[in-house]
Each structure stands twice: as structure tokens, then as C-alpha cells.
Design a protein around this motif. Structure first.
Motif, mmCIF file in Angstrom:
data_model
loop_
_atom_site.group_PDB
_atom_site.id
_atom_site.type_symbol
_atom_site.label_atom_id
_atom_site.label_comp_id
_atom_site.label_asym_id
_atom_site.label_seq_id
_atom_site.Cartn_x
_atom_site.Cartn_y
_atom_site.Cartn_z
ATOM 1 N N SER A 134 0.812 -1.225 0.000
ATOM 2 C CA SER A 134 0.000 0.000 0.000
ATOM 3 C C SER A 134 0.840 1.268 0.000
ATOM 4 O O SER A 134 0.480 2.261 -0.634
ATOM 5 N N SER A 135 1.983 1.247 0.717
ATOM 6 C CA SER A 135 2.758 2.487 0.865
ATOM 7 C C SER A 135 4.194 2.388 0.378
ATOM 8 O O SER A 135 4.887 3.404 0.303
ATOM 9 N N ARG A 143 2.372 2.819 9.993
ATOM 10 C CA ARG A 143 2.092 4.074 10.698
ATOM 11 C C ARG A 143 1.585 5.121 9.707
ATOM 12 O O ARG A 143 2.263 6.115 9.424
ATOM 13 N N PRO A 144 0.377 4.935 9.156
ATOM 14 C CA PRO A 144 -0.165 5.937 8.231
ATOM 15 C C PRO A 144 -0.425 7.279 8.900
ATOM 16 O O PRO A 144 -0.648 8.287 8.223
ATOM 17 N N GLU A 145 -0.379 7.302 10.248
ATOM 18 C CA GLU A 145 -0.548 8.572 10.965
ATOM 19 C C GLU A 145 0.535 9.579 10.593
ATOM 20 O O GLU A 145 0.352 10.785 10.773
ATOM 21 N N ILE A 146 1.672 9.084 10.075
ATOM 22 C CA ILE A 146 2.738 9.987 9.635
ATOM 23 C C ILE A 146 2.213 10.926 8.552
ATOM 24 O O ILE A 146 2.542 12.120 8.524
ATOM 25 N N GLY A 147 1.390 10.394 7.651
ATOM 26 C CA GLY A 147 0.817 11.228 6.598
ATOM 27 C C GLY A 147 -0.037 12.341 7.168
ATOM 28 O O GLY A 147 0.004 13.494 6.699
ATOM 29 N N ALA A 148 -0.835 12.020 8.195
ATOM 30 C CA ALA A 148 -1.667 13.042 8.839
ATOM 31 C C ALA A 148 -0.803 14.096 9.521
ATOM 32 O O ALA A 148 -1.087 15.304 9.436
ATOM 33 N N LYS A 175 -6.844 13.513 6.947
ATOM 34 C CA LYS A 175 -7.259 12.370 6.137
ATOM 35 C C LYS A 175 -6.618 12.411 4.754
ATOM 36 O O LYS A 175 -6.209 11.367 4.218
ATOM 37 N N SER A 176 -6.507 13.606 4.190
ATOM 38 C CA SER A 176 -5.877 13.730 2.874
ATOM 39 C C SER A 176 -4.431 13.264 2.923
ATOM 40 O O SER A 176 -3.940 12.595 2.002
ATOM 41 N N GLY A 177 -3.730 13.612 4.016
ATOM 42 C CA GLY A 177 -2.341 13.172 4.164
ATOM 43 C C GLY A 177 -2.224 11.671 4.302
ATOM 44 O O GLY A 177 -1.299 11.053 3.764
ATOM 45 N N MET A 178 -3.164 11.053 5.001
ATOM 46 C CA MET A 178 -3.142 9.599 5.166
ATOM 47 C C MET A 178 -3.508 8.895 3.860
ATOM 48 O O MET A 178 -2.964 7.827 3.549
ATOM 49 N N GLU A 179 -4.412 9.480 3.114
ATOM 50 C CA GLU A 179 -4.819 8.858 1.850
ATOM 51 C C GLU A 179 -3.701 8.892 0.820
ATOM 52 O O GLU A 179 -3.681 8.062 -0.099
ATOM 53 N N LEU A 181 -0.864 7.964 1.417
ATOM 54 C CA LEU A 181 -0.141 6.712 1.692
ATOM 55 C C LEU A 181 -1.013 5.502 1.373
ATOM 56 O O LEU A 181 -0.713 4.389 1.808
ATOM 57 N N ASN A 182 -2.083 5.740 0.615
ATOM 58 C CA ASN A 182 -3.019 4.674 0.216
ATOM 59 C C ASN A 182 -3.713 4.026 1.406
ATOM 60 O O ASN A 182 -3.986 2.827 1.407
ATOM 61 N N TYR A 183 -4.006 4.852 2.415
ATOM 62 C CA TYR A 183 -4.729 4.379 3.595
ATOM 63 C C TYR A 183 -6.149 4.932 3.558
ATOM 64 O O TYR A 183 -6.355 6.139 3.343
ATOM 65 N N ASP A 184 -7.132 4.078 3.765
ATOM 66 C CA ASP A 184 -8.524 4.499 3.803
ATOM 67 C C ASP A 184 -8.808 5.120 5.169
ATOM 68 O O ASP A 184 -8.995 4.422 6.167
ATOM 69 N N ALA A 185 -8.830 6.463 5.208
ATOM 70 C CA ALA A 185 -8.931 7.179 6.482
ATOM 71 C C ALA A 185 -10.360 7.392 6.946
ATOM 72 O O ALA A 185 -10.576 7.976 8.024
ATOM 73 N N ASN A 186 -11.341 6.942 6.211
ATOM 74 C CA ASN A 186 -12.735 7.123 6.618
ATOM 75 C C ASN A 186 -13.161 5.970 7.525
ATOM 76 O O ASN A 186 -13.848 5.043 7.115
ATOM 77 N N ASN A 187 -12.718 6.038 8.762
ATOM 78 C CA ASN A 187 -13.048 4.986 9.726
ATOM 79 C C ASN A 187 -13.099 5.570 11.132
ATOM 80 O O ASN A 187 -12.674 6.707 11.374
#
Length: 291
Positions: A134-135, A143-148, A175-179, A181-187
Motif C-alpha cells: 500500500s505504501s 504508521r499511516p498517521e505519519i501522513g496526517a 485524512k488527505s495526508g493519510m490517503e 499513503l493509500n490508507y482508507d482514512a474514513n473509519n
């Protein structure tokens, strides 16, 4: 001090053990501090190395990839310290620092290889493969939180302030920053845990910077310099112990990848407490006072 601190941590988590992997989420840090402190107390240097190996194996078997890697790195660093002493090689804090970085990188890639080959279980293998796909990186995928964090800091480099509740624009930015990294942030994790009542980006550096601005970042960097400088000085003198070495690595990991208001604050506190007295202890050693 380490044994008392670890015992207090252990007593505090026992009544509220996590039902989902209690070792990884509740017991790992306090048990590690207690065992390594006990080995230090009885001056069992070989016992410290054995404890590091056993703790790393338990962590690996309980899907705690970061803890296993940190313990393995501490084992390699202390083994190199013993080998250097046997070979009568002199060293400096700078050389020790370079060695630690190299050993840490080596451990990371070896552990990643073990995980991807299934040595740590099929669940860890499948999850790690998905994160890399994914990343492109196990760290970014895990740690997709890095994108946020990066997205929020680009929007407001001075931070947002203590007690500030993220608004819709802040959450959308994160959420845009996490996305990216190809992470679905709508959760629910993102909307309730990370930004439901405050900024929580699963990073001590990110948390302090977002909440306290540049002063929060400066505080963390000062603590890291204190811990790492004194830990490297101990290792250069051949006085590194398993507990202080483990904690020094742990606080660096926490700075980038752990929430501040959980065990990261406790690990940082005990690390500073154990290492801040290095100059006094160094004078005691020079005077012949046993450690």
C-alpha cells in the motif's frame, strides 16, 4: 529505581489487561523494565543478554514487531560492547552512535526479512505484505498517521494549541495526508481516536508539536539529546547496561511512532531518570565506587 518504576507500571496495568494481545498492549514494557532492572541489580551481565533474547522471542511470538526489533538491537549493541572490551578496542561516544545506527538498520532489515518469510507468524506476514504494497514501506504502511502529521504541520507549522479540538478542516487535511499513503482514512479510528477530542497522531514528536508548537518539539529534542548522549557515553566506557540501552532505543522509537499520553511518557521518564546521573556515576567509578 528501574525495578520500582517497572513494578509500579506492572501493578497499574494488571487490573486492566488488554483482552486483545495483553503482552503487546499491556505487559511488554513493564515486564521488560522489571526483568532488565533485576538483572542489573544482581550484576548479571550475561543474564541481561539472556533476558533480552527471551523477551525478544516472546515479543515476536506475540506479534509485537517493534518490541522484538528494539530488544534485538539492544542485544546486538551490548554484545558488540563485550566484544570490543575483549579485543581491547577503544571507542568514543560518536563512534558508538554510528555503530548503534548501523546495528539498528541491520536489525530492521533482518526483522523485516524474517516477518516476510513467515517466521513471526502468518498474520504478521500477511499484514506486513499488505502494508508494503500500500505504501512501499513497512514503516509508512504500519504508521499511516505519519501522513496526517505531515499534512497538519504543513498547514500550521506553529501547531494548534493545547486543548484545541480538531475541526472539520483539520480532519479533512489529516485524512488527505493519510490517503496519500493509500490508507482508507474514513473509519472510526481516525475520526474518534485520532481527532475525536484532541490531536493524536501516534507520535510523541507529532503530538507535542501539534499541541505545543515549536516549544513542544524543542522539549522532546532536548530529552532525546540527554538520553542518547549519556547512553552513548556509557557504552563508549564499557558501562552500558541492558535496561538503559533498551530504554534509549525505545524512546527514539516512541518519538516517531508512539502516542505520548500512554507508555511513551513513562518510558521517557524512567530513561531520563536512569541516565541523567551519568556524570556523577562516572566520577564515582573513577574514584573506585562500585556500580
Amino acid at each position: 529505581m528501574g525495578l520500582l518504576f517497572g513494578s509500579g507500571m506492572l501493578l497499574s496495568v494488571l487490573p486492566r489487561l488488554s483482552a486483545d494481545n495483553p503482552w503487546k498492549f499491556s505487559l511488554s514494557l513493564p515486564v521488560t523494565i522489571c526483568l532488565l532492572a533485576a538483572a542489573w541489580l544482581v550484576k548479571a551481565r550475561t543474564g541481561e543478554l539472556v533476558a533480552l533474547v527471551l523477551l525478544a522471542l516472546v515479543s515476536a511470538l506475540n506479534d509485537s514487531r517493534s518490541a522484538a526489533s528494539i530488544l534485538a538491537t539492544a542485544f546486538l549493541i551490548l554484545s558488540w560492547q563485550r566484544a570490543r572490551a575483549a579485543l581491547q578496542l577503544r571507542s568514543t561516544a560518536l563512534r558508538v552512535g554510528v555503530s548503534i545506527v548501523l546495528l539498528g538498520l541491520m536489525t530492521y532489515f533482518v526483522m523485516q526479512s524474517f516477518i516476510l518469510q513467515g517466521f513471526l507468524g502468518e498474520g504478521a506476514q500477511l499484514r506486513s505484505e499488505a502494508q508494503i504494497r500500500s505504501s512501499g514501506s513497512l514503516l509508512l504502511g504500519g504508521r499511516p498517521e505519519i501522513g496526517a502529521t505531515l499534512a497538519l504541520l504543513r498547514a500550521s507549522p506553529g501547531g494548534y494549541g493545547l486543548g484545541v479540538v480538531p475541526n472539520f478542516a483539520d480532519i479533512y487535511t489529516a485524512k488527505s495526508g493519510m490517503e496519500r499513503l493509500n490508507y482508507d482514512a474514513n473509519n472510526g479510528y481516525v475520526e474518534r481516536y485520532m481527532f475525536g477530542g484532541a490531536f493524536e497522531v501516534h507520535s510523541v514528536m507529532g503530538d507535542l508539536w501539534l499541541r505545543c508548537g515549536p516549544m513542544g518539539l524543542a522539549f522532546l529534542l532536548a530529552m532525546l539529546v540527554l538520553v542518547l548522549r549519556n547512553s552513548a557515553a556509557r557504552l563508549a566506557e564499557g558501562r552500558g547496561r541492558a535496561l538503559t540501552t533498551f530504554l534509549a532505543i525505545q524512546v527514539v522509537w516512541d518519538a516517531f511512532f508512539s502516542p505520548f499520553y500512554t507508555t511513551a511518557a513513562l518510558a521517557l521518564t524512567v530513561a531520563v531518570g536512569l541516565l541523567v546521573r551519568l556524570p556523577t556515576r562516572a566520577r564515582d567509578d573513577a574514584a573506585g565506587v562500585p556500580e
